[in-house]
Design a protein around this motif. Structure first.
Motif, PDB file in Angstrom:
ATOM      1  N   LEU A 115       0.869  -1.147  -0.045  1.00  0.00           N
ATOM      2  CA  LEU A 115       0.002  -0.118  -0.049  1.00  0.00           C
ATOM      3  C   LEU A 115       0.786   1.020   0.115  1.00  0.00           C
ATOM      4  CD1 LEU A 115      -2.579  -1.188   2.623  1.00  0.00           C
ATOM      5  CD2 LEU A 115      -2.563  -1.525   0.222  1.00  0.00           C
ATOM      6  N   ALA A 123      -9.536   1.022  -6.151  1.00  0.00           N
ATOM      7  CA  ALA A 123     -10.753   1.031  -5.462  1.00  0.00           C
ATOM      8  C   ALA A 123     -11.372   2.171  -5.797  1.00  0.00           C
ATOM      9  CB  ALA A 123     -10.561   0.971  -3.864  1.00  0.00           C
ATOM     10  N   GLU A 140      -9.364   5.365  -7.116  1.00  0.00           N
ATOM     11  CA  GLU A 140      -8.319   5.521  -6.255  1.00  0.00           C
ATOM     12  C   GLU A 140      -7.217   4.246  -6.690  1.00  0.00           C
ATOM     13  OE1 GLU A 140      -8.219   8.372  -5.339  1.00  0.00           O
ATOM     14  OE2 GLU A 140     -10.334   8.849  -5.108  1.00  0.00           O
ATOM     15  N   ILE A 153      -4.485   2.499  -4.578  1.00  0.00           N
ATOM     16  CA  ILE A 153      -3.988   2.449  -3.341  1.00  0.00           C
ATOM     17  C   ILE A 153      -2.703   1.251  -3.092  1.00  0.00           C
ATOM     18  CG2 ILE A 153      -6.352   2.721  -2.134  1.00  0.00           C
ATOM     19  CD1 ILE A 153      -6.564  -0.062  -1.734  1.00  0.00           C
ATOM     20  N   ALA A 170      -8.623  -4.749  -3.548  1.00  0.00           N
ATOM     21  CA  ALA A 170      -8.667  -3.522  -3.260  1.00  0.00           C
ATOM     22  C   ALA A 170      -9.619  -2.663  -2.575  1.00  0.00           C
ATOM     23  CB  ALA A 170      -8.343  -2.689  -4.666  1.00  0.00           C
ATOM     24  N   THR A 171     -10.866  -3.273  -2.993  1.00  0.00           N
ATOM     25  CA  THR A 171     -12.176  -2.741  -2.342  1.00  0.00           C
ATOM     26  C   THR A 171     -12.220  -3.017  -0.989  1.00  0.00           C
ATOM     27  OG1 THR A 171     -13.418  -3.042  -4.477  1.00  0.00           O
ATOM     28  CG2 THR A 171     -14.530  -2.687  -2.281  1.00  0.00           C
ATOM     29  N   SER A 231      -9.223  -0.839   1.097  1.00  0.00           N
ATOM     30  CA  SER A 231      -9.590   0.388   1.180  1.00  0.00           C
ATOM     31  C   SER A 231     -10.652   0.791   2.110  1.00  0.00           C
ATOM     32  CB  SER A 231     -10.168   1.079  -0.178  1.00  0.00           C
ATOM     33  OG  SER A 231     -11.268   0.389  -0.680  1.00  0.00           O
ATOM     34  N   HIS A 232     -11.518  -0.351   2.425  1.00  0.00           N
ATOM     35  CA  HIS A 232     -12.833  -0.247   3.217  1.00  0.00           C
ATOM     36  C   HIS A 232     -12.210  -0.285   4.475  1.00  0.00           C
ATOM     37  CE1 HIS A 232     -16.498  -0.928   5.507  1.00  0.00           C
ATOM     38  NE2 HIS A 232     -15.828  -1.938   5.888  1.00  0.00           N
ATOM     39  N   GLN A 276      -9.012   0.249   5.759  1.00  0.00           N
ATOM     40  CA  GLN A 276      -8.180   1.532   5.846  1.00  0.00           C
ATOM     41  C   GLN A 276      -8.880   2.501   6.244  1.00  0.00           C
ATOM     42  OE1 GLN A 276      -6.017   2.128   2.093  1.00  0.00           O
ATOM     43  NE2 GLN A 276      -4.154   0.888   2.896  1.00  0.00           N
ATOM     44  N   ALA A 277     -10.108   2.939   5.590  1.00  0.00           N
ATOM     45  CA  ALA A 277     -11.000   3.880   5.698  1.00  0.00           C
ATOM     46  C   ALA A 277     -11.759   3.799   7.092  1.00  0.00           C
ATOM     47  CB  ALA A 277     -11.824   4.040   4.761  1.00  0.00           C
ATOM     48  N   MET A 337      -7.015   8.573   5.597  1.00  0.00           N
ATOM     49  CA  MET A 337      -6.935   7.892   4.287  1.00  0.00           C
ATOM     50  C   MET A 337      -7.662   8.589   3.263  1.00  0.00           C
ATOM     51  SD  MET A 337      -5.226   5.205   4.498  1.00  0.00           S
ATOM     52  CE  MET A 337      -5.832   4.805   2.711  1.00  0.00           C
ATOM     53  N   LEU A 342      -5.916   9.526  -0.121  1.00  0.00           N
ATOM     54  CA  LEU A 342      -6.164   9.028  -1.412  1.00  0.00           C
ATOM     55  C   LEU A 342      -6.508   9.917  -2.270  1.00  0.00           C
ATOM     56  CD1 LEU A 342      -9.041   6.244  -0.398  1.00  0.00           C
ATOM     57  CD2 LEU A 342      -6.452   5.916  -1.276  1.00  0.00           C
TER      58      LEU A 342
END
Length: 239
Positions: free
Chosen positions: A52, A127, A130, A132, A161-162, A165-166, A168-169, A176, A180
């Motif tokens: 990442l 994602a 974005e 990542i 990726a989805t 990113s979920h 991380q967010a 994040m 991003l």
């Protein structure tokens, strides 16, 4: 030659990882589980990892299945070039059939000459809009990967990726979101700077990107800053 897994088997692997990722509290643990599944999904792979990256292309979090991945990845970050960084910057998969015959990333190729790395395939983790990071696989023998490996890795990278990113967010939404946004802006600036160099020097997009990366490394500054200077009319090295 690499063989693509049947879609039902691929779906089973992804479903298993989705369940694991959604129950993990730490990103690095989820990434490690994901990397292990990727390794098991592609025949001939000796190591897999997820990197990442922030807007400068620096590693912010990674998971890997074997030490060889850690070594090869660390060398990429030190050299400022390699298939993983190229996959991230271009948002396109990168396939290396035989590293000894590869003309790209000469510094990284020489740096890993003593490692059992002969084939590489890397796919960007995108994602939404974005990018990542990147998912990559390493093999010790040449021609382990082919176009079917690229397709398989891309199919695997999309839900990965989805999910990443979920996670991380959910752990640090404010950080994040800013990161991003910065990454999206940075990629746009870098791509436009590559276009300027391509027209000015008559070189390929990849050659232009390597030129920008090398100057950023030489000056110990951000790739985005070098790109902004090119867009403002300040030549890059050799331009």
């Amino acid at each position: 030659m690499a063989q693509q897994l049947p879609l039902d088997e691929l779906s089973t692997v992804i479903a298993r990882i989705q369940g694991l990722l959604l129950t993990e509290e730490k990103v690095h643990t989820a990434v490690r589980l994901l990397a292990q599944a990727a390794k098991e999904s592609v025949p001939g792979t000796i190591g897999a990892g997820v990197s990442l990256l922030d807007a400068r292309g620096r590693r912010t979090s990674s998971g890997y299945t074997d030490r060889i991945v850690s070594q090869a990845d660390a060398t990429q970050y030190e050299c400022g070039e390699g298939p993983c960084l190229t996959a991230w910057a271009t948002e396109e998969p990168v396939l290396v059939r035989d590293l000894t015959e590869e003309s790209r990333w000469p510094e990284w190729r020489n740096a890993v000459a003593g490692l059992p790395v002969r084939s590489v395939v890397s796919a960007p983790l995108v994602a939404g809009k974005e990018s990542i990071g990147a998912l990559k696989l390493y093999a010790a023998t040449p021609n382990t990967y082919d176009e079917s490996s690229v397709i398989l890795l891309q199919l695997f990278a999309a839900p990965a990726a989805t999910l990443l990113s979920h996670i991380q967010a959910s752990e640090a939404p404010h950080r994040m979101t800013q990161g991003l946004q910065a990454s999206l802006y940075s990629r746009d600036v870098v791509n436009r700077a590559c276009g300027v160099l391509m027209e000015r020097l008559g070189i390929s997009h990849e050659a232009a990107l390597h030129r920008l990366i090398k100057q950023a490394r030489d000056e110990n500054t951000a790739l985005q800053q070098i790109s902004e200077r090119v867009l403002a009319g300040t030549p890059a090295h050799g331009a």
